[in-house]
Design a protein around this motif. Structure first.
Motif, PDB file in Angstrom:
ATOM      1  N   PRO A   1       0.821  -1.212   0.000  1.00 38.42           N
ATOM      2  CA  PRO A   1       0.000   0.000   0.000  1.00 38.42           C
ATOM      3  C   PRO A   1       0.858   1.267   0.000  1.00 38.42           C
ATOM      4  CG  PRO A   1       0.017  -0.985   2.181  1.00 38.42           C
ATOM      5  CD  PRO A   1       0.752  -1.932   1.287  1.00 38.42           C
ATOM      6  N   GLU A   2       2.060   1.168   0.518  1.00 38.40           N
ATOM      7  CA  GLU A   2       3.004   2.274   0.530  1.00 38.40           C
ATOM      8  C   GLU A   2       4.379   1.676   0.274  1.00 38.40           C
ATOM      9  OE1 GLU A   2       2.641   5.573   1.113  1.00 38.40           O
ATOM     10  OE2 GLU A   2       0.477   5.497   1.455  1.00 38.40           O
TER      11      GLU A   2
ATOM     12  N   GLU B   1       7.131   2.304   1.648  1.00 48.17           N
ATOM     13  CA  GLU B   1       7.846   2.001   2.883  1.00 48.17           C
ATOM     14  C   GLU B   1       7.362   0.692   3.508  1.00 48.17           C
ATOM     15  OE1 GLU B   1       6.607   4.903   2.039  1.00 48.17           O
ATOM     16  OE2 GLU B   1       8.156   6.442   2.230  1.00 48.17           O
ATOM     17  N   GLU B   2       6.057   0.472   3.469  1.00 48.67           N
ATOM     18  CA  GLU B   2       5.514  -0.752   4.051  1.00 48.67           C
ATOM     19  C   GLU B   2       5.865  -1.970   3.201  1.00 48.67           C
ATOM     20  OE1 GLU B   2       4.272  -1.436   6.923  1.00 48.67           O
ATOM     21  OE2 GLU B   2       4.434   0.638   7.541  1.00 48.67           O
TER      22      GLU B   2
ATOM     23  N   MET C   1       8.643  -2.333   1.580  1.00 52.31           N
ATOM     24  CA  MET C   1      10.011  -2.674   1.961  1.00 52.31           C
ATOM     25  C   MET C   1      10.025  -3.444   3.277  1.00 52.31           C
ATOM     26  SD  MET C   1      12.404  -1.612  -0.102  1.00 52.31           S
ATOM     27  CE  MET C   1      13.861  -1.301   0.889  1.00 52.31           C
ATOM     28  N   ALA C   2       9.181  -3.004   4.210  1.00 56.19           N
ATOM     29  CA  ALA C   2       9.124  -3.675   5.511  1.00 56.19           C
ATOM     30  C   ALA C   2       8.705  -5.138   5.319  1.00 56.19           C
ATOM     31  CB  ALA C   2       8.144  -2.950   6.439  1.00 56.19           C
TER      32      ALA C   2
ATOM     33  N   ASN D   1      11.494  -7.092   3.897  1.00 54.25           N
ATOM     34  CA  ASN D   1      12.498  -7.395   4.922  1.00 54.25           C
ATOM     35  C   ASN D   1      12.056  -8.573   5.778  1.00 54.25           C
ATOM     36  OD1 ASN D   1      14.122  -5.292   4.144  1.00 54.25           O
ATOM     37  ND2 ASN D   1      13.492  -3.907   5.788  1.00 54.25           N
ATOM     38  N   PHE D   2      10.794  -8.525   6.196  1.00 59.40           N
ATOM     39  CA  PHE D   2      10.298  -9.603   7.057  1.00 59.40           C
ATOM     40  C   PHE D   2      10.344 -10.929   6.305  1.00 59.40           C
ATOM     41  CE2 PHE D   2       7.254  -6.348   9.211  1.00 59.40           C
ATOM     42  CZ  PHE D   2       8.361  -5.666   9.695  1.00 59.40           C
TER      43      PHE D   2
ATOM     44  N   LEU E   1      12.338 -11.818   3.988  1.00 59.87           N
ATOM     45  CA  LEU E   1      13.717 -12.312   3.915  1.00 59.87           C
ATOM     46  C   LEU E   1      14.205 -12.827   5.264  1.00 59.87           C
ATOM     47  CD1 LEU E   1      15.388  -9.780   1.475  1.00 59.87           C
ATOM     48  CD2 LEU E   1      14.948 -12.212   1.113  1.00 59.87           C
TER      49      LEU E   1
ATOM     50  N   TYR F   1      11.139  -7.207  16.497  1.00 62.34           N
ATOM     51  CA  TYR F   1      10.821  -6.053  15.653  1.00 62.34           C
ATOM     52  C   TYR F   1       9.533  -6.277  14.865  1.00 62.34           C
ATOM     53  CZ  TYR F   1      10.908  -2.330  12.318  1.00 62.34           C
ATOM     54  OH  TYR F   1      10.533  -1.248  11.571  1.00 62.34           O
TER      55      TYR F   1
ATOM     56  N   ARG G   1       6.682  -5.598  17.064  1.00 58.54           N
ATOM     57  CA  ARG G   1       6.520  -4.163  17.310  1.00 58.54           C
ATOM     58  C   ARG G   1       5.779  -3.516  16.135  1.00 58.54           C
ATOM     59  NH1 ARG G   1      10.855   0.528  18.402  1.00 58.54           N
ATOM     60  NH2 ARG G   1      10.343   1.814  16.607  1.00 58.54           N
ATOM     61  N   HIS G   2       6.196  -3.895  14.935  1.00 62.19           N
ATOM     62  CA  HIS G   2       5.570  -3.362  13.720  1.00 62.19           C
ATOM     63  C   HIS G   2       4.091  -3.757  13.656  1.00 62.19           C
ATOM     64  CE1 HIS G   2       4.495  -3.756   9.390  1.00 62.19           C
ATOM     65  NE2 HIS G   2       5.123  -2.603   9.282  1.00 62.19           N
TER      66      HIS G   2
ATOM     67  N   TRP H   1       0.541  -1.429  14.002  1.00 60.52           N
ATOM     68  CA  TRP H   1      -0.495  -1.377  12.962  1.00 60.52           C
ATOM     69  C   TRP H   1      -1.845  -1.863  13.469  1.00 60.52           C
ATOM     70  CZ3 TRP H   1      -1.231   1.471   9.028  1.00 60.52           C
ATOM     71  CH2 TRP H   1      -0.148   1.990   8.316  1.00 60.52           C
TER      72      TRP H   1
END
Lengths: 251, 95
Positions: free
Chosen positions: A32-33, A35-36, A38-39, A42-43, A45, A135, A138-139, A143
Motif C-alpha cells: 500500500p506504501e 515504505e511498508e 520494503m518492511a 524485509n520480514f 527475507l 521487531y 513491534r511493527h 499497525w
C-alpha cells in the motif's frame, strides 16, 4: 534416519518460516506504501533466512541426500508441517497485519524458550530469530492499534480479519507426540505453556486497538500433521513452479 | 478511495558511536513513530547504523538558493580563515 522426531520437529519450524516468508513476499510490488512494502520484503527475507537454517539442518538429520532446496521446492502439500494460520491468504493489508500479530505474539515467546534448547543448532537460530521477531511484533502491534483505533472503515476491516483468523490461533498451542518428545528431551517448550502470556499480550493490544476478542474458541488444527487448508496448494504451486518446471535450475 | 499522502520525514543515521548523525534521505510516514520504523527498514538494512533521528521535513528551514551569492561567496576570498598560516612545531602529533 536415527532421529525421526527431531527431523519432524525441525521441519515444522522450517515450514512455518518458509510459508510465512513466501506469503509476506507476495506483497512485493503490491504494498500500500513503498515504505511498508520494503518492511514486508524485509520480514519475508528474515523468514526465508530462518527457513534455510531450519531446513538445511533437517536435511542433515534426514541424511537421505536431500538439501534445503529439495525440501522446500520438491515436497508436496501433505509433507508440509506449517501451522494453518500462516498459509492463510494475505487478504488486505489489515489481514496480513492480524496474521502477523497473532503469530509473532506467539513466536517471540516460542523463540525465547527455544534459546534454552538442548539442541544447540536450534538455540542459535532462535537467538537470531528472536531479535527479528521482536521487531516484527513491534511493527504488527503498532499497525493493529493504528487500524483498530483508526477510521471507521479500518476498524471494521481489521476486526473482520481478527474474527476470520481467530479460529487458526489455537493450533499454535496444541501439542502432539512430537511436542511431547521435544519437551522430554529439552529441545523445545510445551506449546500450551506459552498460551497465558500470549493471551495477556493479545488482550492488551486488542483492547488498546478498541477491538473485540472473538469468543469463538473452536479451533482448526492439522497443519502440523500435514492436513492443510485449500490455500497452501496454491502457495506451493507458485513457490515451487520454477524447480518443478526446470529441475535443478540455479542462479 | 482518496489517496492522502503521508507527511515527509528527513532521516539521519549515525553510522557508529562517536560519529555524528548524517542525512541519508527522506521517506513518508504517518507520524514520528512510524517514520522511525520505516527508516529502520529502508536505511539500515545493510548494517548502516546504530542510531536514527527522524524530523518532519516541514520543520526544516532552508537557505534560499537565490541568496547563495550573499551568503557564501564572501567566504571565498578570506583565505586567512583557514588555519594554514601556522607553522607546526616539530614533535606535535595532534593539532
Amino acid at each position: 534416519m536415527n532421529d525421526p522426531q527431531r527431523f519432524e520437529y525441525v521441519v515444522r519450524l522450517g515450514d512455518n518460516a518458509l510459508v510465512l516468508g513466501q506469503r509476506l513476499g507476495e506483497w512485493i510490488g503490491n504494498g500500500p506504501e513503498l515504505e511498508e512494502e520494503m518492511a514486508m520484503g524485509n520480514f519475508a527475507l528474515d523468514y526465508i533466512g530462518q527457513a534455510r537454517l531450519f531446513l538445511s539442518y533437517a536435511a542433515e538429520l534426514e541424511g537421505a541426500g536431500r538439501d534445503e532446496d529439495q525440501l522446500a521446492f520438491l515436497r508436496d502439500q501433505i509433507d508440509f508441517r506449517n501451522v494453518l494460520l500462516l498459509e492463510q491468504p494475505n487478504g488486505d493489508f489489515g489481514q496480513t497485519i492480524a496474521r502477523q500479530f497473532f503469530f509473532e505474539s506467539y513466536y517471540v515467546l516460542f523463540l525465547e524458550a527455544l534459546t534454552a534448547s538442548s539442541d544447540k543448532r536450534l538455540a542459535e537460530v532462535a537467538a537470531r530469530g528472536l531479535k527479528e521477531s521482536a521487531y516484527h511484533l513491534r511493527h504488527a502491534t503498532q499497525w493493529m492499534v493504528r487500524l483498530g483505533d483508526g477510521t471507521e472503515e479500518s476498524h471494521q476491516r481489521i476486526q473482520q480479519s481478527v474474527d476470520e483468523l481467530w479460529r487458526f490461533t489455537g493450533e499454535m498451542f496444541s501439542g502432539d507426540e512430537i511436542d511431547r518428545w521435544a519437551v522430554d528431551n529439552g529441545v523445545g517448550p510445551d506449546p500450551a505453556t506459552l498460551r497465558p502470556a500470549w493471551d495477556t499480550r493479545v488482550n492488551e493490544v486488542l483492547q488498546t486497538a478498541t477491538l473485540t476478542r472473538p469468543d469463538n474458541d473452536w479451533m482448526h488444527t492439522g497443519g502440523k500433521q500435514g492436513r492443510h487448508t485449500e490455500h497452501l496448494g496454491y502457495l506451493l504451486t507458485e513457490m515451487q513452479f520454477l524447480q518443478r518446471a526446470y529441475p535443478g535450475a540455479a542462479w | 478511495m482518496s489517496k492522502q499522502q503521508w507527511p515527509l520525514f528527513e532521516i539521519f543515521v549515525r553510522a557508529k558511536s562517536g560519529l555524528s548523525h548524517r542525512h541519508v534521505g527522506s521517506l513518508h510516514a504517518a507520524d514520528e513513530v512510524m517514520a522511525l520504523d520505516h527508516a529502520r527498514d529502508l536505511y539500515t538494512r545493510r548494517g548502516e547504523g546504530v542510531s536514527i533521528w527522524v524530523v518532519r521535513s516541514s520543520a526544516i528551514t532552508a537557505s534560499d538558493p537565490f541568496d547563495a551569492d550573499s551568503l557564501f561567496d564572501p567566504a571565498e576570498d578570506k583565505i586567512y580563515r583557514h588555519p594554514t598560516f601556522y607553522e607546526v612545531p616539530d614533535g606535535v602529533e595532534n593539532l
